[in-house]
Design a protein around this motif. Structure first.
Motif, PDB file in Angstrom:
ATOM      1  N   ALA A 194      33.577  51.461  67.079  1.00  0.00           N
ATOM      2  CA  ALA A 194      34.714  50.733  68.109  1.00  0.00           C
ATOM      3  C   ALA A 194      33.974  49.964  69.018  1.00  0.00           C
ATOM      4  O   ALA A 194      34.683  49.924  70.245  1.00  0.00           O
ATOM      5  CB  ALA A 194      35.732  51.886  68.605  1.00  0.00           C
ATOM      6  N   LEU A 195      32.986  49.367  68.883  1.00  0.00           N
ATOM      7  CA  LEU A 195      32.328  48.625  69.970  1.00  0.00           C
ATOM      8  C   LEU A 195      32.490  47.257  69.795  1.00  0.00           C
ATOM      9  O   LEU A 195      31.639  46.482  69.999  1.00  0.00           O
ATOM     10  CB  LEU A 195      30.761  48.984  69.876  1.00  0.00           C
ATOM     11  CG  LEU A 195      30.376  50.399  70.383  1.00  0.00           C
ATOM     12  CD1 LEU A 195      29.035  50.825  69.924  1.00  0.00           C
ATOM     13  CD2 LEU A 195      30.724  50.607  71.630  1.00  0.00           C
ATOM     14  N   GLY A 238      27.626  61.286  71.023  1.00  0.00           N
ATOM     15  CA  GLY A 238      28.649  62.155  71.503  1.00  0.00           C
ATOM     16  C   GLY A 238      29.786  62.499  70.460  1.00  0.00           C
ATOM     17  O   GLY A 238      29.289  62.431  69.370  1.00  0.00           O
ATOM     18  N   PRO A 239      30.798  63.424  70.661  1.00  0.00           N
ATOM     19  CA  PRO A 239      31.669  63.709  69.731  1.00  0.00           C
ATOM     20  C   PRO A 239      32.399  62.540  68.771  1.00  0.00           C
ATOM     21  O   PRO A 239      32.382  61.479  69.410  1.00  0.00           O
ATOM     22  CB  PRO A 239      32.834  64.246  70.606  1.00  0.00           C
ATOM     23  CG  PRO A 239      32.275  64.486  72.086  1.00  0.00           C
ATOM     24  CD  PRO A 239      30.967  63.528  72.284  1.00  0.00           C
ATOM     25  N   ARG A 240      32.541  62.753  67.584  1.00  0.00           N
ATOM     26  CA  ARG A 240      33.055  61.955  66.762  1.00  0.00           C
ATOM     27  C   ARG A 240      34.533  62.034  66.343  1.00  0.00           C
ATOM     28  O   ARG A 240      34.718  61.488  65.518  1.00  0.00           O
ATOM     29  CB  ARG A 240      32.077  62.027  65.291  1.00  0.00           C
ATOM     30  CG  ARG A 240      30.879  61.645  65.441  1.00  0.00           C
ATOM     31  CD  ARG A 240      30.446  60.275  65.698  1.00  0.00           C
ATOM     32  NE  ARG A 240      29.020  59.967  65.847  1.00  0.00           N
ATOM     33  CZ  ARG A 240      28.220  59.890  64.765  1.00  0.00           C
ATOM     34  NH1 ARG A 240      28.626  59.433  63.641  1.00  0.00           N
ATOM     35  NH2 ARG A 240      27.088  59.524  65.103  1.00  0.00           N
ATOM     36  N   ASP A 241      35.097  63.145  66.962  1.00  0.00           N
ATOM     37  CA  ASP A 241      36.464  63.366  66.493  1.00  0.00           C
ATOM     38  C   ASP A 241      37.424  62.219  66.769  1.00  0.00           C
ATOM     39  O   ASP A 241      38.190  61.826  65.875  1.00  0.00           O
ATOM     40  CB  ASP A 241      37.073  64.673  67.289  1.00  0.00           C
ATOM     41  CG  ASP A 241      37.050  64.399  68.680  1.00  0.00           C
ATOM     42  OD1 ASP A 241      36.115  63.901  69.285  1.00  0.00           O
ATOM     43  OD2 ASP A 241      37.841  64.991  69.468  1.00  0.00           O
ATOM     44  N   TRP A 242      36.975  61.449  67.815  1.00  0.00           N
ATOM     45  CA  TRP A 242      38.271  60.192  67.879  1.00  0.00           C
ATOM     46  C   TRP A 242      37.983  59.124  66.906  1.00  0.00           C
ATOM     47  O   TRP A 242      38.692  58.336  66.688  1.00  0.00           O
ATOM     48  CB  TRP A 242      37.609  59.745  69.359  1.00  0.00           C
ATOM     49  CG  TRP A 242      36.389  59.206  69.511  1.00  0.00           C
ATOM     50  CD1 TRP A 242      35.237  60.057  69.811  1.00  0.00           C
ATOM     51  CD2 TRP A 242      35.975  57.657  69.945  1.00  0.00           C
ATOM     52  NE1 TRP A 242      34.160  59.063  70.242  1.00  0.00           N
ATOM     53  CE2 TRP A 242      34.463  57.767  69.805  1.00  0.00           C
ATOM     54  CE3 TRP A 242      36.474  56.516  69.912  1.00  0.00           C
ATOM     55  CZ2 TRP A 242      33.887  56.584  70.204  1.00  0.00           C
ATOM     56  CZ3 TRP A 242      35.997  55.353  70.117  1.00  0.00           C
ATOM     57  CH2 TRP A 242      34.673  55.424  70.354  1.00  0.00           C
ATOM     58  N   ALA A 246      40.700  58.481  63.341  1.00  0.00           N
ATOM     59  CA  ALA A 246      40.982  57.075  63.003  1.00  0.00           C
ATOM     60  C   ALA A 246      40.727  56.506  61.600  1.00  0.00           C
ATOM     61  O   ALA A 246      41.479  56.024  60.740  1.00  0.00           O
ATOM     62  CB  ALA A 246      40.502  55.910  64.156  1.00  0.00           C
ATOM     63  N   LEU A 247      39.516  56.864  61.327  1.00  0.00           N
ATOM     64  CA  LEU A 247      38.950  56.406  59.885  1.00  0.00           C
ATOM     65  C   LEU A 247      39.815  57.177  59.044  1.00  0.00           C
ATOM     66  O   LEU A 247      39.954  56.655  57.921  1.00  0.00           O
ATOM     67  CB  LEU A 247      37.528  56.886  59.951  1.00  0.00           C
ATOM     68  CG  LEU A 247      36.903  56.480  58.522  1.00  0.00           C
ATOM     69  CD1 LEU A 247      36.816  54.894  58.329  1.00  0.00           C
ATOM     70  CD2 LEU A 247      35.113  56.819  58.711  1.00  0.00           C
TER      71      LEU A 247
END
Length: 341
Positions: A194-195, A238-242, A246-247
């Motif tokens: 998301a960059l 960092g955390p990957r839950d976000w 979405a994926l």
């Protein structure tokens, strides 16, 4: 952006601004660790990775570095917008069509038949944009073996590698470096991480090629900004839950759009194995690409013409990354367009 990425951005603005043309060492180290964790690849981040302003700049740098005027680049189609970058490097694309009735799979015999004395490279899009085709391990191996037989470079744009469906796996060409080392991977950090607003990507290449790319990059841009690079470090560590949350919705979105298209009477599209896009046969909407455009635009649907991506001119590329309500509106608007044809 989640809080841990925002914190990293704020902190970066108060830190020194190291200007390493290859990219922040910590970002390259994190990328190398990610490649080893996900694919078992052991990459020297100092000698083999260069951070770029997105995958498009990375690809342009690669092509202008490895190609010479008069070279040919073999490109399976349909494909992303590679034509301009190839021609700006002084080379000519040699297109090899894939067949829709074969699921848009690569035509391996056609790729080999396209080799001439002027051929310099094979350029892949893995997964493919716009078809969503995802080559399996045997296909990737076959492409690398063709390259090895004819002394060609393989360049692979792998920007959508994390977006795979139905339990399928992405297979990087780099995994075959022990068989044929002349492999270059270009990718983007815009998609899964998301960059997109930061315009970051990277090139993975053999040391000799990367050294030459870096020299060109120094004259062109000096380096990438430190603030977006620190944002990338935070996103990767960092955390990957976000991201995962979405994926995880993309496969359901794909099915919603594909099922909806079939239900309204358009030809059911090849269901993408990866990515966030698909090619749709809209021949019912008009006899020409311009007529199809008009029918779609009258109903609020903006697309990319298939012909612009070396697909059949009756097709258009649709994307399905929006929320489900927008996608339901898309299907409904396609339904409204059908009687107008």
């Amino acid at each position: 952006m989640p809080e841990h990425v925002r914190r990293a951005v704020a902190q970066a603005m108060d830190q020194p601004d190291p200007r390493d043309s290859r990219g922040l060492p910590e970002l390259r180290a994190v990328i190398a660790a990610e490649l080893e964790r996900e694919h078992g690849l052991r990459i020297d981040p100092e000698r083999r990775l260069l951070i770029t302003h997105g995958a498009m700049q990375g690809l342009s740098l690669v092509l202008r570095t490895v190609l010479a005027r008069g070279d040919e680049v073999i490109v399976p189609t349909p494909t992303y917008f590679f034509d301009g970058a190839i021609r700006e490097a002084g080379a000519t694309p040699a297109y090899v069509p894939s067949r829709e009735d074969d699921g848009w799979a690569l035509d391996l015999a056609g790729i080999e038949a396209a080799v001439t004395p002027h051929s310099r490279a094979i350029l892949l899009c893995n997964p493919n944009n716009p078809t969503g085709y995802l080559p399996d391990a045997a296909t990737v191996t076959a492409v690398v073996e063709i390259a090895a037989r004819h002394g060609l470079l393989v360049i692979s744009d792998d920007s959508w590698q994390h977006f795979t469906f139905d339990g399928r796996q992405y297979h990087p060409v780099e995994a075959l470096a022990d068989r044929w080392p002349h492999l270059v991977t270009v990718t983007s950090l815009s998609k899964y991480y998301a960059l997109a607003s930061w315009r970051l990507g990277y090139v993975l290449a053999p040391p000799q090629i990367l050294d030459a790319i870096e020299r060109r990059f120094q004259w062109e841009a000096v380096c990438c900004g430190v603030v977006p690079q620190r944002a990338a470090v935070a996103a990767l560590t960092g955390p990957r839950d976000w991201l995962d949350q979405a994926l995880s919705t993309y496969q359901a979105k794909r099915d919603l759009v594909c099922d909806g298209i079939a239900a309204i009477g358009l030809t059911e599209p090849v269901r993408p194995a990866a990515g966030a896009f698909l090619l749709v046969d809209c021949s019912r909407l008009g006899d020409t690409p311009a007529a199809i455009d008009r029918a779609l635009l009258r109903n609020g649907i903006a697309t990319v013409r298939g012909a612009d991506m070396h697909a059949p001119d009756t097709h258009v590329r649709l994307t399905f990354g929006s929320d489900e309500q927008v996608l339901r509106e898309l299907v409904q608007n396609l339904r409204q367009a059908c009687p107008e044809s």
